[in-house]
Design a protein around this motif. Structure first.
Motif, PDB file in Angstrom:
ATOM      1  N   ASP A 214      32.110  36.396  46.021  1.00  0.00           N
ATOM      2  CA  ASP A 214      32.289  36.229  44.571  1.00  0.00           C
ATOM      3  C   ASP A 214      31.324  35.184  44.023  1.00  0.00           C
ATOM      4  O   ASP A 214      30.767  35.358  42.912  1.00  0.00           O
ATOM      5  CB  ASP A 214      33.736  35.825  44.281  1.00  0.00           C
ATOM      6  N   SER A 215      31.162  34.122  44.834  1.00  0.00           N
ATOM      7  CA  SER A 215      30.247  33.061  44.396  1.00  0.00           C
ATOM      8  C   SER A 215      28.813  33.591  44.310  1.00  0.00           C
ATOM      9  O   SER A 215      28.079  33.320  43.343  1.00  0.00           O
ATOM     10  CB  SER A 215      30.339  31.871  45.353  1.00  0.00           C
TER      11      SER A 215
ATOM     12  N   LYS B  30      27.973  36.622  43.935  1.00  0.00           N
ATOM     13  CA  LYS B  30      27.913  37.579  42.836  1.00  0.00           C
ATOM     14  C   LYS B  30      27.741  36.850  41.501  1.00  0.00           C
ATOM     15  O   LYS B  30      26.933  37.259  40.639  1.00  0.00           O
ATOM     16  CB  LYS B  30      29.177  38.423  42.836  1.00  0.00           C
ATOM     17  N   GLN B  31      28.476  35.755  41.370  1.00  0.00           N
ATOM     18  CA  GLN B  31      28.373  34.976  40.150  1.00  0.00           C
ATOM     19  C   GLN B  31      26.961  34.393  39.971  1.00  0.00           C
ATOM     20  O   GLN B  31      26.389  34.387  38.880  1.00  0.00           O
ATOM     21  CB  GLN B  31      29.409  33.856  40.148  1.00  0.00           C
TER      22      GLN B  31
ATOM     23  N   ALA C 283      24.266  35.624  41.345  1.00  0.00           N
ATOM     24  CA  ALA C 283      23.354  36.726  41.038  1.00  0.00           C
ATOM     25  C   ALA C 283      23.482  37.136  39.575  1.00  0.00           C
ATOM     26  O   ALA C 283      22.485  37.397  38.884  1.00  0.00           O
ATOM     27  CB  ALA C 283      23.650  37.907  41.977  1.00  0.00           C
ATOM     28  N   GLU C 284      24.743  37.204  39.126  1.00  0.00           N
ATOM     29  CA  GLU C 284      24.970  37.587  37.732  1.00  0.00           C
ATOM     30  C   GLU C 284      24.369  36.548  36.786  1.00  0.00           C
ATOM     31  O   GLU C 284      23.768  36.906  35.761  1.00  0.00           O
ATOM     32  CB  GLU C 284      26.470  37.746  37.485  1.00  0.00           C
ATOM     33  N   GLU C 285      24.572  35.240  37.155  1.00  0.00           N
ATOM     34  CA  GLU C 285      23.999  34.177  36.332  1.00  0.00           C
ATOM     35  C   GLU C 285      22.475  34.259  36.313  1.00  0.00           C
ATOM     36  O   GLU C 285      21.845  34.095  35.256  1.00  0.00           O
ATOM     37  CB  GLU C 285      24.468  32.820  36.853  1.00  0.00           C
ATOM     38  N   LYS C 286      21.920  34.523  37.533  1.00  0.00           N
ATOM     39  CA  LYS C 286      20.461  34.660  37.641  1.00  0.00           C
ATOM     40  C   LYS C 286      19.980  35.838  36.804  1.00  0.00           C
ATOM     41  O   LYS C 286      18.977  35.751  36.071  1.00  0.00           O
ATOM     42  CB  LYS C 286      20.066  34.822  39.094  1.00  0.00           C
ATOM     43  N   ALA C 287      20.715  36.981  36.928  1.00  0.00           N
ATOM     44  CA  ALA C 287      20.325  38.169  36.165  1.00  0.00           C
ATOM     45  C   ALA C 287      20.420  37.890  34.663  1.00  0.00           C
ATOM     46  O   ALA C 287      19.579  38.313  33.862  1.00  0.00           O
ATOM     47  CB  ALA C 287      21.211  39.349  36.561  1.00  0.00           C
ATOM     48  N   ARG C 288      21.545  37.146  34.284  1.00  0.00           N
ATOM     49  CA  ARG C 288      21.721  36.827  32.879  1.00  0.00           C
ATOM     50  C   ARG C 288      20.580  35.969  32.367  1.00  0.00           C
ATOM     51  O   ARG C 288      20.019  36.209  31.288  1.00  0.00           O
ATOM     52  CB  ARG C 288      23.055  36.117  32.685  1.00  0.00           C
ATOM     53  N   ARG C 289      20.247  34.930  33.227  1.00  0.00           N
ATOM     54  CA  ARG C 289      19.145  34.028  32.837  1.00  0.00           C
ATOM     55  C   ARG C 289      17.817  34.787  32.774  1.00  0.00           C
ATOM     56  O   ARG C 289      17.009  34.562  31.871  1.00  0.00           O
ATOM     57  CB  ARG C 289      19.056  32.874  33.819  1.00  0.00           C
ATOM     58  N   GLU C 290      17.621  35.677  33.779  1.00  0.00           N
ATOM     59  CA  GLU C 290      16.369  36.455  33.760  1.00  0.00           C
ATOM     60  C   GLU C 290      16.325  37.360  32.535  1.00  0.00           C
ATOM     61  O   GLU C 290      15.273  37.538  31.901  1.00  0.00           O
ATOM     62  CB  GLU C 290      16.266  37.278  35.040  1.00  0.00           C
TER      63      GLU C 290
END
Length: 228
Positions: free
Chosen positions: A19-20, A22-23, A25-32
């Motif tokens: 989960d961490s 994933k978070q 990755a999601e944060e990275k994807a969001r930032r990207e």
């Protein structure tokens, strides 16, 4: 049971790590995604700025071109107006010169006409003087001849004999041209008198009438001639 608990705990940790991750990755994807969106927005803003700048440049070029054309049109209009004024001035000067030439020719023609009229009048006067002189000389000769004849004889027939040598008794009509004039001379020789009638037609059309060197009217002339 302990093993199950361990496994459950291990699965929980793994799930937490997953989960961490994933978070992350999601944060990275969001930032990207945000960075990509920011870059895209920045690119679009840059392109829009370039487009706005190009539009401003084109608008400025169009404005300058319009001003240039307006100035060119104004210059051409001013030049056309100047040419029109110059042409009007040229035509006015030409008309003035033509009028001056016409006035000069008219004055010259008028001066020539007056000079010709003066010369014509002078010639007529001279011609009239010559006629009067000729008539006076004839009258003087006739008087002299008469006086001379009177001195020689008291007889009337003898007094007129000299005149009768030149003109016979009765009516004698002579026509001659002298100084451009046509002269009709009617001589009436009677027993004791002699009458001389003149009809003088001048070349310009005027006609004068005389009886024994005295100017008379046409009517009196015609009456006298009809009586003869």
């Amino acid at each position: 049971k302990d093993e199950e608990a361990r496994l459950a705990a291990q699965q929980l940790r793994q799930q937490q790590v997953a989960d961490s991750l994933k978070q992350v990755a999601e944060e990275k994807a969001r930032r990207e995604a945000e960075e990509a969106a920011r870059k895209k927005a920045a690119e679009m803003a840059r392109q829009q700025a370039e487009a706005d700048s190009l539009q401003k440049v084109e608008e400025e070029k169009a404005r300058l071109e319009a001003e240039r054309k307006a100035e060119q049109l104004a210059r051409e209009k001013a030049q056309a107006e100047q040419r029109r004024k110059e042409e009007e001035a040229r035509l006015a000067a030409q008309q003035l010169r033509q009028q001056q030439v016409a006035d000069s020719l008219r004055k010259e023609a008028e001066a020539r006409r007056k000079a010709e009229e003066a010369a014509k009048i002078q010639a007529e006067i001279e011609a009239e003087k010559k006629i009067q002189k000729d008539l006076e000389e004839r009258r003087t000769r006739a008087i002299a001849a008469k006086i001379e004849q009177q001195q020689k004889s008291q007889n009337v027939a003898d007094e007129l004999s000299q005149l009768k040598k030149e003109y016979p008794v009765g009516k004698t009509v002579e026509e001659l041209e002298k100084y451009g004039m046509i002269i009709t001379r009617t001589i009436i020789v009677e027993e004791k008198t002699i009458k001389v009638f003149l009809k003088v037609k001048h070349p310009w059309g005027e006609t004068f009438y005389f009886k024994n060197s005295q100017c008379i009217s046409k009517h009196l002339y015609e009456v006298e001639i009809k009586k003869l």
